[in-house]
Enzyme design. Structure first.
Site, PDB file in Angstrom:
ATOM      1  CD  GLU A  33       9.489  12.648  12.072  1.00 45.73           C
ATOM      2  OE1 GLU A  33       8.378  12.090  12.113  1.00 45.73           O
ATOM      3  OE2 GLU A  33      10.513  12.082  11.659  1.00 45.73           O
ATOM      4  CB  CYS A  81      12.902   9.132   8.534  1.00 50.03           C
ATOM      5  SG  CYS A  81      13.975   8.258   7.406  1.00 50.03           S
ATOM      6  CE  LYS A 128      -1.967   2.694   2.885  1.00 48.80           C
ATOM      7  NZ  LYS A 128      -1.803   3.951   2.071  1.00 48.80           N
ATOM      8  CD  GLU A 179      12.889   4.351   8.344  1.00 53.18           C
ATOM      9  OE1 GLU A 179      12.872   5.219   9.247  1.00 53.18           O
ATOM     10  OE2 GLU A 179      12.750   4.607   7.150  1.00 53.18           O
TER      11      GLU A 179
END
Ligand code: NAI
Ligand code: MG
Length: 490
Positions: free
Chosen positions: A393, A296, A187, A262
């Site tokens: 973040e 990331c 997906k 991750e």
């Protein structure tokens, strides 16, 4: 060649918008679609098929069948490798079209997209080479027995990926999964569904048998969630937000699926006064602004030794003011739009919070224009560790500069986060460099460099930045089950 690199490419025609199940392009059972946008304009590029639970089930059944019978199950490992090599060649041949489509849908600069396509080719080739080198062991057991291990595929693998590196994340996930003989239901992110469909078409051309690779587009909370709870999916590999991973881990618990994650980070980038200043300024700039901070590993907590801080921050701000932000398809552009209105709003919200809490806004801080999702490269100086802009973040072009004085102090503060994905240190003193590398709690450490990620090196997070490792030999662990066979002798 040089000319194609400097000319603005024409946006490609979008032909593929259906689901891919069993090597067939199919409409979703409920006939639903969703719009996919160009983040540089906010306008719809195409309507894309949205997979519901019935479509997810159909894709999983196709993947199960391909796993358990037919050409894929019976294929020599070396031939699985040959298919991956062929796919790499086809991506290489169509790299310019794919890069353009990636930039159109994701907003990354055409230069970055071209870099990503080279990455995709590298990842497929690296794992193609692994396919016939995944070996078990003979084990010296007690008694008159022969014991050996077999490394077998985990099974049907659900792979859920984000929008920041759409095709590169696909390659990181397909490479090891297919090298190990698994079958895949992928997906893609709802923001960036287009390039995965085109590469899936190339996979059919390469000769992957029906059911080995399936693509189900749709939203996370519906399509993604249906994949996670499906009882016939053996493993979920996910890249995205920490909070999404928590939801997935809970949902996967009912079927005790294998999961690998991750996730994000708030990566510390530490500049000592004895670093090469030109390199450190350029490195800190690249660390945060690469792909507009939508990375990331973004170096978003910039620790600068206090005695050089003022000069360092001024030089960084000068560069930020000169950054060319604009049309991602123009080869001169250095930073494109953020991927979506949601992401832009989140970033602007954090900038407001930073100002409210009294951090010093050195440059940037505003949206650019009123069309598309462009944000100025932004620097906050004099940030305190407990401010939201230093803890969360942001996933945008916003860096928080944090002053420090001592090595032990900066190590302790660098580790004072629930993340642990990446970290970097800039110094000419090898004692400081190695001490930092040893003590910092993070899956990747860079010394005098940043964002160096290779096919061969394990990648993943300490703490809440992830579980498991991708890339290198490490990824194969997570795409195989180990079986022990014991034979009575005599
Ligand atoms: P997200 O984690 O919601 O999306 C990533 C993928 O997970 C997408 O394919 C999405 O459809 C899927 N997903 C979402 N909810 C799901 C669920 N309940 N079950 C199964 N699949 C689900 O990330 P989002 O909302 O796009 O971005 C939010 C923030 O996440 C960003 O601002 C950034 O901080 C972080 N992020 C981190 C990434 C990384 O590379 N580590 C990549 C993308 C986002
Ligand atoms: Mg989300």
């Amino acid at each position: 060649m040089a000319q194609t690199m400097t000319k603005k490419p024409a946006p490609p025609a979008v032909k593929l918008t259906k689901l891919l199940i069993n090597n067939q392009w199919v409409d979703p059972a409920q006939g639903k679609t969703f719009d996919t946008l160009n983040p540089a304009t906010g306008q719809t590029i195409a309507k894309v098929a949205e997979a519901g639970p019935a479509d997810v089930d159909k894709a999983v059944k196709a993947a199960r069948k391909a796993l358990e019978s037919g050409p894929w199950k019976n294929m020599d490992a070396a031939d699985r490798g040959r298919l991956l090599f062929k796919l790499a060649d086809l991506v290489e041949k169509n790299a310019e079209e794919l890069a353009t489509l990636e930039s159109l849908n994701c907003g990354k600069t055409i230069t970055d997209s071209r870099g990503d396509m080279q990455g995709v080719v590298n990842w497929f080739r690296y794992y193609a080479g692994w396919a016939d080198k995944i070996e078990g062991k003979t084990v010296p057991v007690r008694g008159s027995f022969l014991s050996y291990t077999l490394r077998q595929p985990v099974g049907v693998v659900g792979q859920i990926i984000p929008w920041n590196f759409p095709l590169l994340m696909l390659a990181w996930k397909w490479g090891p999964a297919l090298a190990c003989g698994n079958t895949v239901v992928m997906k893609p992110a709802e923001q960036t569904p287009l390039t995965a469909l085109r590469v899936a078409e190339l996979a059919i051309e390469a000769g992957f048998p029906p059911g080995v690779i399936n693509i189900i587009n749709g939203y996370g909370e519906t399509t993604g969630a249906a994949l996670v709870v499906h009882p016939d999916v053996d493993k979920i590999a996910f890249t995205g937000h920490v909070d999404t991973a928590k939801i997935i881990q809970k949902a996967a618990a009912d079927t005790l699926k294998r999961t690998t994650f991750e996730l994000g980070g708030k990566s510390p980038n530490v500049i000592f006064a004895d670093a090469d200043m030109d390199q450190a300024v350029a490195g800190a700039f690249h660390a945060i602004y690469f792909h507009g901070g939508q990375c990331c590993t973004a170096g978003s907590r910039l620790f600068v030794e206090d005695k050089i801080r003022q000069d360092f921050v001024e030089r960084l701000a000068e560069k930020a003011k000169q950054r060319k932000v604009g049309d991602p398809l123009d080869p001169k552009t250095e930073q494109g739009p953020q991927v979506s209105q949601d992401q832009m709003d989140k970033i602007l919200g954090y900038i407001q919070l930073g100002e409210k809490r009294g951090a010093r806004l050195m440059t940037g801080g505003q949206r650019i224009g009123d069309k598309g999702y462009f944000v100025e490269p932004t620097i906050f100086d004099n940030v305190k560790d407990d401010m939201a802009i230093a803890k969360d973040e942001i996933f945008g072009p916003v860096v928080s500069v944090l002053p420090f004085k001592k090595v032990d102090e900066v190590i302790q503060r660098a580790n004072n986060t629930y993340y642990g994905l990446a970290a970097a240190v800039w110094t000419k003193d090898i004692d400081k460099a190695h001490l930092f590398a040893k003590e910092v709690k993070s899956g990747t450490v860079w010394v005098n460099c940043y964002h160096i990620v290779d096919t061969t090196t394990p990648f993943g997070g300490f703490k809440m930045s992830g579980q498991g490792r991708e890339n290198g030999e490490a990824a194969l662990e997570h795409y195989t089950e180990t079986k022990t066979v014991t034979v009575k002798l005599g």
